[in-house]
Design a protein around this motif. Structure first.
Motif, mmCIF file in Angstrom:
data_model
loop_
_atom_site.group_PDB
_atom_site.id
_atom_site.type_symbol
_atom_site.label_atom_id
_atom_site.label_comp_id
_atom_site.label_asym_id
_atom_site.label_seq_id
_atom_site.Cartn_x
_atom_site.Cartn_y
_atom_site.Cartn_z
ATOM 1 N N LEU A 109 -24.068 -17.818 27.551
ATOM 2 C CA LEU A 109 -24.138 -18.749 26.429
ATOM 3 C C LEU A 109 -23.090 -19.855 26.467
ATOM 4 C CD1 LEU A 109 -24.892 -16.209 23.581
ATOM 5 C CD2 LEU A 109 -26.464 -17.894 24.557
ATOM 6 N N GLY A 110 -21.990 -19.634 27.093
ATOM 7 C CA GLY A 110 -20.935 -20.651 27.113
ATOM 8 C C GLY A 110 -19.925 -20.423 26.011
ATOM 9 N N SER A 111 -18.783 -21.034 26.176
ATOM 10 C CA SER A 111 -17.656 -20.783 25.267
ATOM 11 C C SER A 111 -17.843 -21.404 23.883
ATOM 12 C CB SER A 111 -16.360 -21.293 25.891
ATOM 13 O OG SER A 111 -16.465 -22.690 26.124
ATOM 14 N N GLU A 112 -18.740 -22.389 23.744
ATOM 15 C CA GLU A 112 -18.931 -23.002 22.426
ATOM 16 C C GLU A 112 -19.721 -22.098 21.475
ATOM 17 O OE1 GLU A 112 -22.184 -24.244 25.116
ATOM 18 O OE2 GLU A 112 -20.033 -24.478 25.288
ATOM 19 N N THR A 113 -20.301 -21.032 22.005
ATOM 20 C CA THR A 113 -21.037 -20.069 21.184
ATOM 21 C C THR A 113 -20.271 -18.753 21.217
ATOM 22 O OG1 THR A 113 -23.071 -21.152 21.886
ATOM 23 C CG2 THR A 113 -23.318 -19.071 20.762
ATOM 24 N N ASP A 114 -19.107 -18.740 20.544
ATOM 25 C CA ASP A 114 -18.226 -17.583 20.638
ATOM 26 C C ASP A 114 -18.158 -16.737 19.370
ATOM 27 O OD1 ASP A 114 -16.901 -19.480 19.181
ATOM 28 O OD2 ASP A 114 -15.010 -19.328 20.280
ATOM 29 N N THR A 115 -18.953 -17.067 18.360
ATOM 30 C CA THR A 115 -19.022 -16.251 17.147
ATOM 31 C C THR A 115 -20.489 -16.055 16.773
ATOM 32 O OG1 THR A 115 -19.023 -18.090 15.576
ATOM 33 C CG2 THR A 115 -16.847 -17.249 16.290
ATOM 34 N N LEU A 116 -20.732 -15.057 15.958
ATOM 35 C CA LEU A 116 -22.102 -14.794 15.524
ATOM 36 C C LEU A 116 -22.656 -15.973 14.733
ATOM 37 C CD1 LEU A 116 -24.470 -12.814 15.457
ATOM 38 C CD2 LEU A 116 -23.470 -11.824 13.370
ATOM 39 N N ASP A 117 -21.830 -16.579 13.889
ATOM 40 C CA ASP A 117 -22.305 -17.729 13.108
ATOM 41 C C ASP A 117 -22.685 -18.905 14.007
ATOM 42 O OD1 ASP A 117 -22.113 -16.463 10.629
ATOM 43 O OD2 ASP A 117 -20.020 -17.061 10.365
ATOM 44 N N LYS A 118 -21.911 -19.133 15.061
ATOM 45 C CA LYS A 118 -22.249 -20.212 15.998
ATOM 46 C C LYS A 118 -23.531 -19.879 16.768
ATOM 47 C CE LYS A 118 -17.567 -21.994 16.643
ATOM 48 N NZ LYS A 118 -16.469 -22.166 17.608
ATOM 49 N N TYR A 119 -23.725 -18.609 17.089
ATOM 50 C CA TYR A 119 -24.953 -18.182 17.750
ATOM 51 C C TYR A 119 -26.161 -18.418 16.833
ATOM 52 C CZ TYR A 119 -28.477 -15.113 19.808
ATOM 53 O OH TYR A 119 -29.645 -14.615 20.336
ATOM 54 N N ILE A 120 -26.028 -18.049 15.572
ATOM 55 C CA ILE A 120 -27.108 -18.273 14.610
ATOM 56 C C ILE A 120 -27.428 -19.762 14.503
ATOM 57 C CG2 ILE A 120 -27.769 -18.096 12.173
ATOM 58 C CD1 ILE A 120 -26.059 -15.479 12.104
ATOM 59 N N ASP A 121 -26.384 -20.595 14.425
ATOM 60 C CA ASP A 121 -26.593 -22.052 14.361
ATOM 61 C C ASP A 121 -27.330 -22.545 15.602
ATOM 62 O OD1 ASP A 121 -25.356 -22.195 11.889
ATOM 63 O OD2 ASP A 121 -23.414 -22.834 12.714
ATOM 64 N N LEU A 122 -26.961 -22.031 16.763
ATOM 65 C CA LEU A 122 -27.623 -22.425 18.012
ATOM 66 C C LEU A 122 -29.108 -22.040 17.984
ATOM 67 C CD1 LEU A 122 -27.443 -23.499 20.946
ATOM 68 C CD2 LEU A 122 -26.900 -21.145 21.630
ATOM 69 N N ILE A 123 -29.408 -20.838 17.573
ATOM 70 C CA ILE A 123 -30.800 -20.376 17.493
ATOM 71 C C ILE A 123 -31.583 -21.246 16.512
ATOM 72 C CG2 ILE A 123 -32.312 -18.472 16.766
ATOM 73 C CD1 ILE A 123 -30.959 -18.076 19.524
ATOM 74 N N LYS A 124 -30.987 -21.530 15.370
ATOM 75 C CA LYS A 124 -31.669 -22.369 14.374
ATOM 76 C C LYS A 124 -31.932 -23.771 14.925
ATOM 77 C CE LYS A 124 -30.442 -22.274 10.123
ATOM 78 N NZ LYS A 124 -29.653 -22.364 8.906
ATOM 79 N N GLU A 125 -30.959 -24.316 15.644
ATOM 80 C CA GLU A 125 -31.114 -25.658 16.217
ATOM 81 C C GLU A 125 -32.187 -25.680 17.305
ATOM 82 O OE1 GLU A 125 -28.519 -28.671 18.988
ATOM 83 O OE2 GLU A 125 -27.438 -27.510 17.472
ATOM 84 N N ILE A 126 -32.140 -24.733 18.224
ATOM 85 C CA ILE A 126 -33.102 -24.685 19.330
ATOM 86 C C ILE A 126 -34.535 -24.544 18.821
ATOM 87 C CG2 ILE A 126 -33.915 -23.236 21.242
ATOM 88 C CD1 ILE A 126 -30.956 -22.658 21.876
#
Length: 160
Positions: free
Chosen positions: A74-91
């Protein structure tokens, strides 16, 4: 005549149990495990192999799609669950609000496929080595009926 009375009584008893929702007819709980994730569903579910998902379980009413995404991918910019959720929502172009229920973070999403509408509880989890996105879905017309079951299943998830 006594035989007929006993048979009639047995039929009435069976129908009474069926109409009352007797637990004799409900499937027992069953745990399923794969790739460090365990979810408790019921014996009504079977495991299926579906491309692009780590695990998939289906019954006649509910489907469960689990995806494990290792941190290293995933890369270092997705290092928390909240950031992962934001990424999924964006994609996926999801505008849905993240809800929290007893520590479970999820969004509710409606989609269309094969001419039917489906509603999913998309739950998010963090393990030691990966994030998990697990979707619990049903036909939209059945969502209110099965929502509590799907949330129960989502809350049962354990990660190694």
């Amino acid at each position: 005549m006594k035989l007929f009375s006993k048979a009639a009584l047995a039929v009435v008893l069976v129908f009474t149990l069926m109409l009352s929702g007797c637990s004799l007819f409900e499937p027992d709980e069953k745990s399923f495990s794969k790739a460090g994730m365990t979810v408790t569903l019921t014996e009504a579910f079977v495991e299926q192999d579906v491309v692009n998902y780590t695990a998939t379980y289906v019954s006649t009413k509910i489907m469960v799609y689990a995806l494990k995404e290792e941190f290293s991918l995933l890369g270092s910019e997705t290092d928390t669950l909240d950031k992962y959720i934001d990424l999924i929502k964006e994609i996926n172009d999801f505008d849905d609000k993240v809800e929290t229920d007893e520590g479970l973070k999820y969004i509710t999403v409606e989609t269309e496929g094969n001419g039917d509408k489906y509603t999913y509880i998309v739950a998010f989890y963090e393990a030691d080595d990966a994030f998990w996105m697990i979707q619990f879905g049903t036909k939209s017309s059945n969502f209110d009926k099965y929502k509590d079951d799907m949330l129960k299943y989502a809350k049962s998830v354990k990660l190694d």
